[in-house]
Design a protein around this motif. Structure first.
Motif, PDB file in Angstrom:
ATOM      1  N   TYR A 120      34.228 -30.522  -5.255  1.00 39.36           N
ATOM      2  CA  TYR A 120      34.229 -29.213  -5.926  1.00 39.36           C
ATOM      3  C   TYR A 120      34.467 -28.086  -4.924  1.00 39.36           C
ATOM      4  N   LEU A 121      33.842 -28.202  -3.750  1.00 35.86           N
ATOM      5  CA  LEU A 121      34.035 -27.199  -2.708  1.00 35.86           C
ATOM      6  C   LEU A 121      35.477 -27.191  -2.221  1.00 35.86           C
ATOM      7  N   ALA A 122      36.070 -28.380  -2.097  1.00 37.61           N
ATOM      8  CA  ALA A 122      37.471 -28.469  -1.672  1.00 37.61           C
ATOM      9  C   ALA A 122      38.408 -27.868  -2.716  1.00 37.61           C
ATOM     10  N   GLN A 123      38.042 -27.959  -4.000  1.00 35.04           N
ATOM     11  CA  GLN A 123      38.855 -27.347  -5.052  1.00 35.04           C
ATOM     12  C   GLN A 123      38.756 -25.830  -5.006  1.00 35.04           C
ATOM     13  N   LEU A 124      37.564 -25.313  -4.711  1.00 34.44           N
ATOM     14  CA  LEU A 124      37.389 -23.866  -4.622  1.00 34.44           C
ATOM     15  C   LEU A 124      38.130 -23.276  -3.432  1.00 34.44           C
ATOM     16  N   LEU A 125      38.163 -24.009  -2.328  1.00 45.00           N
ATOM     17  CA  LEU A 125      38.771 -23.518  -1.083  1.00 45.00           C
ATOM     18  C   LEU A 125      39.798 -24.528  -0.605  1.00 45.00           C
ATOM     19  N   PRO A 126      40.976 -24.584  -1.247  1.00 41.22           N
ATOM     20  CA  PRO A 126      41.974 -25.609  -0.903  1.00 41.22           C
ATOM     21  C   PRO A 126      42.528 -25.466   0.510  1.00 41.22           C
ATOM     22  N   GLY A 127      42.391 -24.303   1.119  1.00 40.60           N
ATOM     23  CA  GLY A 127      42.903 -24.116   2.472  1.00 40.60           C
ATOM     24  C   GLY A 127      41.948 -24.571   3.554  1.00 40.60           C
ATOM     25  N   SER A 128      40.734 -24.933   3.191  1.00 42.31           N
ATOM     26  CA  SER A 128      39.728 -25.365   4.174  1.00 42.31           C
ATOM     27  C   SER A 128      39.690 -26.884   4.264  1.00 42.31           C
ATOM     28  N   ARG A 129      39.118 -27.360   5.361  1.00 43.64           N
ATOM     29  CA  ARG A 129      38.989 -28.806   5.588  1.00 43.64           C
ATOM     30  C   ARG A 129      37.532 -29.199   5.342  1.00 43.64           C
ATOM     31  N   VAL A 130      37.278 -29.816   4.200  1.00 46.08           N
ATOM     32  CA  VAL A 130      35.908 -30.105   3.767  1.00 46.08           C
ATOM     33  C   VAL A 130      35.491 -31.491   4.242  1.00 46.08           C
ATOM     34  N   VAL A 131      34.285 -31.570   4.796  1.00 44.52           N
ATOM     35  CA  VAL A 131      33.700 -32.829   5.245  1.00 44.52           C
ATOM     36  C   VAL A 131      32.292 -32.920   4.657  1.00 44.52           C
ATOM     37  N   LYS A 132      31.934 -34.099   4.168  1.00 43.20           N
ATOM     38  CA  LYS A 132      30.583 -34.335   3.661  1.00 43.20           C
ATOM     39  C   LYS A 132      29.754 -35.004   4.750  1.00 43.20           C
ATOM     40  N   ALA A 133      28.570 -34.435   5.037  1.00 38.98           N
ATOM     41  CA  ALA A 133      27.710 -35.009   6.077  1.00 38.98           C
ATOM     42  C   ALA A 133      26.308 -34.419   5.969  1.00 38.98           C
ATOM     43  N   PHE A 134      25.357 -35.033   6.655  1.00 45.27           N
ATOM     44  CA  PHE A 134      23.989 -34.554   6.853  1.00 45.27           C
ATOM     45  C   PHE A 134      23.117 -34.555   5.597  1.00 45.27           C
ATOM     46  N   ASN A 135      23.640 -34.973   4.443  1.00 42.31           N
ATOM     47  CA  ASN A 135      22.811 -34.884   3.238  1.00 42.31           C
ATOM     48  C   ASN A 135      21.760 -35.982   3.161  1.00 42.31           C
ATOM     49  N   THR A 136      21.849 -36.997   4.033  1.00 44.11           N
ATOM     50  CA  THR A 136      20.867 -38.080   4.017  1.00 44.11           C
ATOM     51  C   THR A 136      19.755 -37.871   5.040  1.00 44.11           C
ATOM     52  N   VAL A 137      19.785 -36.750   5.763  1.00 43.82           N
ATOM     53  CA  VAL A 137      18.757 -36.431   6.753  1.00 43.82           C
ATOM     54  C   VAL A 137      17.873 -35.321   6.184  1.00 43.82           C
ATOM     55  N   SER A 138      16.564 -35.460   6.315  1.00 42.94           N
ATOM     56  CA  SER A 138      15.643 -34.466   5.760  1.00 42.94           C
ATOM     57  C   SER A 138      15.347 -33.368   6.774  1.00 42.94           C
ATOM     58  N   ALA A 139      14.996 -32.189   6.260  1.00 44.21           N
ATOM     59  CA  ALA A 139      14.611 -31.074   7.127  1.00 44.21           C
ATOM     60  C   ALA A 139      13.359 -31.418   7.916  1.00 44.21           C
TER      61      ALA A 139
END
Length: 461
Positions: A120-139
């Motif tokens: 969804y983020l890549a669709q909103l900002l097609p000119g950016s390079r989107v990477v998914k990471a860090f969502n499995t690590v807790s604060a």
């Protein structure tokens, strides 16, 4: 001359070790924890926020600017905000063009949206390079430094260079990146934190079902049968005696179930004459959860050890011992030591101790912190060779202890076999088939198949 050379070398070293500036959008718990960890790792961090006032919660060495100003200072921007707030990024599309956007968001439930947050983020900002990471690590893990249990970070993205930049940051933070491929994998990565022990579901359900079955099986034979036909109330067996019969039975059966899928796999490969065909889905899933089955088996074995150690403290055991002593005193007769019984007793205890030792060794070796420090041959030796030895010792322990009930008619209450007889069915079957598979006439073609040889190459799939 030497002084100038040393200055040049020092300058080049400092320059090579300099980290690039990282921008973080979002000053929530995770954004602050990640920024603090990055500063500790030598990264300059700038926060993009609606309020540019310095807060005590923000790491003191971090800079706080407006979203546009912060984005201009960094090539990598970590989006530490929820999906419903992504719209504020649309006016920044030109500033974010070409920059690496790291989406770290999670959802409240599985497959909450048709597409992943990263897509969804890549669709909103097609000119950016989107990477998914860090969502499995807790604060909390980032703040406390207890990252051993969640050291692995899943990373995915369509831009290889952008993904590599993010993976370099992951390594710099002392974590382990795992490349999951393109951004299409983001949905799976976002679902991962929402799954409760995904690999443990089948082992836990199986263990609970078998435990319930064996518990009620023992309850029927040791309590209900005794009460009906012998008028003895042994209901207190529910607390210690019955569990201490169920625990070793469960440990032995689950340990055998760890090695049973390998037996099935070998038979299937011999039948097909190739290794280039997928196993059935049920066998694939079974093989993937062998580690969990083994750890649950170790838990049952540990409980058996503890319950056995506390048995002499029980009132029933003390009563039975004192009754035997009084009986000998009244009859003025001392029972002589039965060497056969002594040998049987010492044998099954020794076999049990050795089996439990190997059981613990298998469990320790399966820990990531240990398995990462041994090579594949060493790991295979412990898990396969010593694993089968543990199964042999534990099976022998049960045979020596419960073998006397095989031919005893009194052991078959309601014509049902004793629980120890039932527990030996699967382990003995596994050991017998494994013994057949190691014959040279069978082991040699099986080894060739696993090395790539095919019986009928033109028919393989």
């Amino acid at each position: 001359m030497n002084k100038n050379c040393s200055n040049i070398m020092a300058l080049s070293t400092n320059t090579s070790n300099k980290r690039e500036t990282v921008c973080i959008f979002g000053t929530g718990d995770f954004g602050r924890a990640l920024g603090h960890k990055m500063i500790q790792s030598g990264y300059p961090v700038v926060y993009g926020s609606r309020s540019t006032q310095i807060s005590n919660l923000i790491p003191k060495d971090a800079e706080v600017l407006s979203h546009a100003e912060a984005a201009q200072k960094a090539a990598i921007i970590i989006i530490a905000i929820q999906r419903q707030h992504y719209n504020f990024l649309i006016p920044l599309a030109e500033i974010l063009r070409g920059k690496v956007l790291v989406d770290i968001s999670n959802n409240l439930k599985l497959n909450q949206y048709p597409e992943s947050n990263a897509e969804y983020l890549a669709q909103l900002l097609p000119g950016s390079r989107v990477v998914k990471a860090f969502n499995t690590v807790s604060a909390w893990a980032l703040q406390s430094g207890t990252l051993d249990a969640s050291r692995q970070v899943f990373v995915c993205g369509d831009d290889v260079e952008a993904k590599q930049m993010v993976m370099n940051i992951v390594r710099a933070l002392g974590l382990t990146p795992l490349d999951k491929g393109s951004l299409l994998a983001a949905q799976e990565i976002e679902n991962y934190p929402l799954q409760l022990f995904p690999m443990w579901k089948f082992p836990i359900i199986l263990s609970f079902s078998l435990t319930a079955f064996f518990f009620f099986y023992c309850l029927a034979l040791d309590v209900i049968y005794t009460y009906i036909y012998e008028k003895n109330n042994f209901s207190f067996f529910i607390a210690i005696t019955i569990p201490n019969r169920v625990f070793p039975v469960m440990a032995l059966i689950l340990l055998a179930l760890v090695y049973l899928p390998g037996i099935f796999a070998a038979i299937i490969q011999l039948y097909r004459g190739t290794k280039y065909r997928r196993f059935p889905d049920w066998l694939d899933k079974w093989m993937l959860c062998r580690k969990q089955l083994g750890l649950i088996a170790l838990a049952f074995a540990s409980l058996h050890v503890v319950f056995t150690l506390v048995s002499p403290m029980r009132a029933f055991v003390r009563w039975r011992t004192s009754k035997g002593i009084i009986s000998q005193a009244l009859n003025n007769k001392t029972e002589p030591l039965d060497n056969t019984s002594a040998w049987i007793s010492d044998s099954y205890l020794a076999l049990g101790i050795l089996g439990f030792f190997l059981f613990v060794l298998l469990g320790i070796t399966s820990l990531p912190s240990v398995s990462n420090n041994v090579n594949w041959r060493e790991f295979r030796f412990v898990q396969s060779k010593l694993g089968y030895l543990a199964l042999i010792l534990c099976t022998a322990h049960t045979l020596v202890y419960g073998g006397k009930w095989f031919l005893s008619p009194s052991a078959y209450k309601w014509y049902l076999p004793n629980i120890y007889i039932l527990s030996l069915v699967i382990p003995c079957a596994v050991l017998v088939v494994k013994f057949v598979l190691i014959f040279p006439c069978i082991d040699k073609p099986l080894t060739q198949i696993r090395q790539g040889w095919e019986r009928n190459p033109k028919h393989s799939e």
